[in-house]
Design an enzyme around this catalytic site. Structure first.
Site, PDB file in Angstrom:
ATOM      1  N   CYS A 143     -18.909 -36.458 -35.576  1.00 17.10           N
ATOM      2  CA  CYS A 143     -18.393 -36.092 -36.998  1.00 17.10           C
ATOM      3  C   CYS A 143     -17.928 -35.614 -37.731  1.00 17.10           C
ATOM      4  O   CYS A 143     -18.008 -33.670 -37.165  1.00 17.10           O
ATOM      5  CB  CYS A 143     -19.907 -36.829 -37.538  1.00 17.10           C
ATOM      6  SG  CYS A 143     -21.474 -35.783 -37.260  1.00 17.10           S
TER       7      CYS A 143
ATOM      8  N   ARG B  16     -24.278 -27.146 -27.779  1.00 19.39           N
ATOM      9  CA  ARG B  16     -22.745 -26.314 -27.664  1.00 19.39           C
ATOM     10  C   ARG B  16     -22.533 -25.274 -26.488  1.00 19.39           C
ATOM     11  O   ARG B  16     -21.820 -24.959 -26.556  1.00 19.39           O
ATOM     12  CB  ARG B  16     -21.943 -26.471 -28.655  1.00 19.39           C
ATOM     13  CG  ARG B  16     -21.011 -26.603 -29.158  1.00 19.39           C
ATOM     14  CD  ARG B  16     -19.974 -26.692 -30.156  1.00 19.39           C
ATOM     15  NE  ARG B  16     -18.205 -26.250 -30.161  1.00 19.39           N
ATOM     16  CZ  ARG B  16     -18.071 -25.289 -30.529  1.00 19.39           C
ATOM     17  NH1 ARG B  16     -19.185 -24.680 -31.471  1.00 19.39           N
ATOM     18  NH2 ARG B  16     -16.643 -24.927 -31.161  1.00 19.39           N
TER      19      ARG B  16
ATOM     20  N   HIS C  89     -14.102 -28.710 -39.267  1.00 13.64           N
ATOM     21  CA  HIS C  89     -13.107 -27.668 -39.281  1.00 13.64           C
ATOM     22  C   HIS C  89     -12.439 -27.503 -40.746  1.00 13.64           C
ATOM     23  O   HIS C  89     -12.927 -26.440 -40.921  1.00 13.64           O
ATOM     24  CB  HIS C  89     -12.402 -27.395 -38.437  1.00 13.64           C
ATOM     25  CG  HIS C  89     -13.005 -28.603 -36.656  1.00 13.64           C
ATOM     26  ND1 HIS C  89     -11.665 -28.478 -36.152  1.00 13.64           N
ATOM     27  CD2 HIS C  89     -13.848 -28.166 -36.276  1.00 13.64           C
ATOM     28  CE1 HIS C  89     -12.517 -29.178 -35.111  1.00 13.64           C
ATOM     29  NE2 HIS C  89     -13.454 -28.989 -35.088  1.00 13.64           N
TER      30      HIS C  89
HETATM   31 FE1  CFM Z   1     -10.783 -26.555 -30.495  1.00 10.10          FE
HETATM   32 FE2  CFM Z   1     -11.351 -28.154 -28.508  1.00 10.10          FE
HETATM   33 FE3  CFM Z   1     -12.715 -28.038 -30.580  1.00 10.10          FE
HETATM   34 FE4  CFM Z   1     -13.707 -25.977 -29.791  1.00 10.10          FE
HETATM   35 FE5  CFM Z   1     -15.462 -27.528 -28.340  1.00 10.10          FE
HETATM   36 FE6  CFM Z   1     -13.885 -29.426 -27.992  1.00 10.10          FE
HETATM   37 FE7  CFM Z   1     -15.199 -29.528 -30.013  1.00 10.10          FE
HETATM   38 MO1  CFM Z   1     -16.306 -29.580 -27.742  1.00 10.10          MO
HETATM   39  S1  CFM Z   1     -11.789 -25.962 -28.426  1.00 10.10           S
HETATM   40  S2  CFM Z   1     -12.983 -25.924 -31.368  1.00 10.10           S
HETATM   41  S3  CFM Z   1     -15.345 -25.093 -28.408  1.00 10.10           S
HETATM   42  S4  CFM Z   1     -11.043 -28.637 -30.053  1.00 10.10           S
HETATM   43  S5  CFM Z   1     -15.494 -28.419 -26.369  1.00 10.10           S
HETATM   44  S6  CFM Z   1     -11.785 -29.080 -27.289  1.00 10.10           S
HETATM   45  S7  CFM Z   1     -14.722 -31.068 -28.387  1.00 10.10           S
HETATM   46  S8  CFM Z   1     -17.187 -28.635 -29.371  1.00 10.10           S
HETATM   47  S9  CFM Z   1     -14.383 -29.709 -32.010  1.00 10.10           S
HETATM   48  C1  HCA Z   2     -19.528 -31.662 -30.816  1.00 11.01           C
HETATM   49  C2  HCA Z   2     -19.697 -30.901 -30.075  1.00 11.01           C
HETATM   50  C3  HCA Z   2     -19.006 -31.273 -28.307  1.00 11.01           C
HETATM   51  C4  HCA Z   2     -19.628 -32.504 -27.597  1.00 11.01           C
HETATM   52  C5  HCA Z   2     -19.430 -32.738 -26.240  1.00 11.01           C
HETATM   53  C6  HCA Z   2     -19.285 -34.007 -26.495  1.00 11.01           C
HETATM   54  C7  HCA Z   2     -19.757 -30.076 -27.490  1.00 11.01           C
HETATM   55  O1  HCA Z   2     -18.684 -32.276 -31.367  1.00 11.01           O
HETATM   56  O2  HCA Z   2     -20.431 -32.260 -31.825  1.00 11.01           O
HETATM   57  O3  HCA Z   2     -19.751 -34.859 -26.372  1.00 11.01           O
HETATM   58  O4  HCA Z   2     -19.428 -34.381 -25.110  1.00 11.01           O
HETATM   59  O5  HCA Z   2     -18.712 -29.437 -27.157  1.00 11.01           O
HETATM   60  O6  HCA Z   2     -20.536 -29.691 -27.388  1.00 11.01           O
HETATM   61  O7  HCA Z   2     -17.785 -31.539 -28.300  1.00 11.01           O
END
Ligand code: CFM
Ligand code: HCA
Length: 533
Positions: A51, A85, A183
Site C-alpha cells: 500500500c 524489509r 514513494h
Molecule cells: Fe525499488 Fe523495487 Fe521498491 Fe526497492 Fe524493495 Fe521491491 Fe519494494 Mo519490495 S527496488 S524500492 S527495495 S521498486 S523489494 S522491486 S517491492 S520494498 S517498493
Molecule cells: C512492501 C515491502 C516489500 C514486501 C515484500 C513482499 C519488501 O512493499 O511493503 O510482500 O513479498 O520488500 O519487503 O516489498
C-alpha cells in the site's frame, strides 16, 4: 506466429478481460510494444502489491537511520512494517540509529472517534524525552486521513516546541495505486524539507549520491565498497543506511546515480532542474551490469586517470570472483527463470541471471509505470496517471544560488551518445522474443504462467513464494533475499549464484509426491494412507 507466441494466447484466454492489456509477449521489434500499468488493483484479486503507507514508511523514510519514524495509526501497520524489509543500517560514530525500533501511536477506538492529534503529540513528547532525535517523521495510516487529523500542523508545532526537524506525511494506505504512491509522497517531503539544507561540501575530487538504493541485505554497502575503492566520495544514499544528516548535502555532490528508477526518478529530475545535477541510470545487480555502470560513471567525468583506476578495480574484483562464478555458471547454464518483484528488481536481476547463463522468460512488476517497462520516452504519451489527483506533482525551478550544471547542453548531448545520462530504457527492450511481461499479476496468474512456461526457478515475494515452492518450482524471495545477501556488485553476484544453485539442486518439494497424487479424497479427508494433519 511461433510456438512461444501461442503461449500468451493460451494464457490470456484464461484471464479476465480487464487484465489483457497488462500482458505483453515480446515481439522482435524492440520499443514498439505498449503495456498498461499503474492502474488500481482489481477488487477481490489476491494481489502481490503493498500500500501507499508501505511505500512511504517501509520503503523510503524507514531506512533513514537518524530519523525517528512514528506510525500514526492502530498498531497493526507499525507492527507489520517492523524489520521485515531487511534495510540494514549501522549508526555513525556517536550518531543515532532508530531502524531497529518500531514507534506507533497505537490508536484505539476512542481516538478514532474523538481524534488522535493529542495522542500523536504525547507520543512525540515521549519520543523526544527518551531518544532526543534530531528529526522525527510522521507516517499516517488509513484511519488518520478518514478522521482528518492534521498531521502537518502537529509537525509544525513539534518543530517550534522542540527545535527539531519534523516532517509529516499523509501517506494513508488507500492514497494511491500502491507503494509507488507512497514513494512519491515521501520523496516530495525529502525534496521540500531536507535536500539542499546543508552546506558540507565533499572533500574528494569526484563525489556521488546513490538514489533508489535501500541497502537490503547489505546491497548498498557492497556498492559503496566498490565505488570507494575507485576513489569516489559517497555524499548520501537515498535511503539505505542513509541519514538526514548526509541527505541535507546531497545537492553538493557531482552526480546522482539512480538504481531504482521507479521509486525515485522524479527526485533525480527535480535535482537536475533545481541544482543542475545530472543523473545516470546504473545497475549494480550483475557482474556485467556493474562493470558497465562503473565505466559509465568514469566516462561522465572523462578523466583518463579515473578510467584507468576503474579498469584496475574491475580486473581485480573479477579475478577474485571468477572461479566461483564459473562454477555456478557451469551448474546453472541453460536454466530459465521467472521474476516478479515491485518496480525495479525484475529488470535488474535479469542481468545477474544472464551472467549465470540463466534466461528470464517471464518478468513483471507489481506497481511500476509504463516508463519502467518501455523507457522514459513514453512519458509524454502516458494519458493519465492514476495518482495525479491524490499526489502533489512538485514543480521546481533553478535555485538562484545553487543551480550549477557541470556541463553545457552541447557537452551533455555528446555524453548522451555514450552513456545513458538522464534517461532509462526500461525493462522490455532487454527481453527476448517470445518472453512474457506481466504487470501487477495475481496469484491465479502466477500459477497459470508457471504451468505454461515451466521456469526452473521463480523469484517473487513473501506472499507467493511458498505456493510456488509447494507446487514444485523452487522460489527465492527477491525482496528481502530469504535472510541472505548482499546480491549486488561483484561479491554479491557470488552469493546469488550460490543461493540459486542451492535452490535448484535442493528443491525438496519436487522430490516429494504430494498425498493427493497417491491417495483419494473422500468427504474432505484423505484415505489410503496416513491422514494429513
Ligand atoms: Fe525499488 Fe523495487 Fe521498491 Fe526497492 Fe524493495 Fe521491491 Fe519494494 Mo519490495 S527496488 S524500492 S527495495 S521498486 S523489494 S522491486 S517491492 S520494498 S517498493
Ligand atoms: C512492501 C515491502 C516489500 C514486501 C515484500 C513482499 C519488501 O512493499 O511493503 O510482500 O513479498 O520488500 O519487503 O516489498
Amino acid at each position: 506466429m511461433n510456438e512461444r507466441s501461442r503461449t500468451l494466447d493460451k494464457y490470456s484466454s484464461r484471464v479476465y478481460k480487464n487484465r489483457k492489456e497488462h500482458l505483453v509477449q515480446i515481439e522482435n521489434a524492440p520499443g514498439s510494444q505498449e503495456i498498461t500499468a499503474n492502474t488500481r488493483t482489481v477488487p477481490g484479486i489476491i494481489t502481490n502489491r503493498g500500500c501507499c503507507y508501505a511505500g512511504c514508511k517501509g520503503v523510503v523514510v524507514g531506512p533513514l537511520k537518524d530519523v525517528l519514524v512514528i506510525t500514526h495509526g492502530p498498531i497493526g501497520c507499525g507492527y507489520y512494517s517492523w524489520g521485515t524489509r531487511r534495510n540494514k543500517a549501522v549508526a555513525e560514530e556517536g550518531g543515532q540509529n532508530y531502524v531497529p525500533y518500531c514507534f506507533s501511536t497505537d490508536m484505539q477506538e476512542s481516538d478514532i472517534v474523538f481524534g488522535g492529534e493529542k495522542k500523536l503529540e504525547n507520543a512525540i513528547a515521549e519520543a523526544v524525552e527518551i531518544f532526543s532525535p534530531k528529526c522525527i517523521m510522521i507516517c499516517s495510516t488509513c484511519p488518520i486521513g478518514l478522521i482528518g487529523d492534521d498531521v502537518q500542523a502537529v509537525a509544525k508545532r513539534t518543530e517550534m516546541k522542540y527545535g527539531i526537524t519534523c516532517v509529516a506525511y499523509s501517506c494513508e494506505g488507500y492514497k494511491g495505486v500502491s507503494q509507488s504512491a507512497g514513494h512519491h509522497i515521501a520523496n516530495n517531503g525529502l525534496m521540500k524539507y531536507i535536500i539542499g539544507t546543508g552546506d558540507k561540501r565533499p572533500t574528494k575530487k569526484y563525489s556521488l549520491n546513490i538514489l533508489g538504493e535501500y541497502n537490503i541485505g547489505g546491497d548498498g554497502w557492497e556498492q559503496e565498497r566498490i565505488l570507494k575503492r575507485i576513489g569516489y566520495e559517497i555524499v548520501t544514499v537515498f535511503t539505505g543506511d542513509g541519514s538526514v544528516e548526509t541527505m541535507k548535502n546531497a545537492h553538493l555532490a557531482d552526480l546522482n546515480l539512480v538504481m531504482c528508477h521507479r521509486s525515485i526518478n522524479y527526485v533525480a529530475e527535480m535535482m537536475k532542474a533545481k541544482y543542475g545535477m545530472d543523473w545516470l541510470k546504473v545497475n549494480f545487480i550483475g557482474v556485467g551490469a556493474t562493470m558497465q555502470s562503473l565505466r559509465d560513471i568514469a566516462k561522465y567525468f572523462g578523466d583518463p586517470e579515473l578510467m584507468a583506476r576503474t579498469e584496475e578495480v574491475i580486473q581485480d574484483e573479477l579475478a577474485q570472483i571468477a572461479p566461483d562464478m564459473e562454477y555456478f555458471k557451469s551448474k546453472l547454464k541453460g536454466k530459465t527463470a521467472g521474476i516478479f518483484v515491485g518496480g525495479s528488481r525484475s529488470h535488474h536481476y535479469q542481468a545477474l541471471l544472464r551472467d549465470l547463463g540463466v534466461e528470464t522468460i517471464i518478468a513483471g512488476y507489481e506497481f511500476a509505470h509504463r516508463d519502467d517497462y518501455e523507457g522514459r520516452e513514453v512519458l509524454p504519451f502516458i494519458k493519465e496517471d492514476a495518482d495525479s489527483k491524490n499526489i502533489e506533482n512538485l514543480v521546481v525551478g533553478p535555485d538562484p544560488k545553487l543551480y550549477k550544471p557541470k556541463f553545457s547542453e552541447a557537452e551533455i548531448e555528446k555524453l548522451r551518445e555514450e552513456i545513458p545520462l538522464d534517461t532509462y530504457a526500461g525493462m522490455m527492450r532487454e527481453m527476448k522474443e517470445g518472453h512474457i511481461v506481466v504487470d501487477d499479476y495475481n496469484h491465479y496468474e502466477t500459477e497459470m504462467l508457471i504451468k505454461l512456461m515451466k521456469p526452473d526457478i521463480f523469484f517473487s515475494g513473501i506472499k507467493d513464494k511458498y505456493i510456488i515452492q509447494r507446487g514444485g518450482t523452487p522460489s527465492r524471495q527477491m525482496h528481502s533475499y530469504d535472510y541472505s545477501g548482499p546480491y549486488a556488485g561483484f561479491r554479491g553476484a557470488v552469493n546469488f549464484g550460490r543461493d540459486v544453485t542451492m535452490a535448484i539442486f535442493t528443491n525438496a518439494w519436487a522430490f516429494v509426491v504430494p498425498p493427493w497424487k497417491t491417495q483419494s479424497v473422500i468427504k474432505g479427508s484423505l484415505t489410503g494412507g496416513e491422514e494429513a494433519c
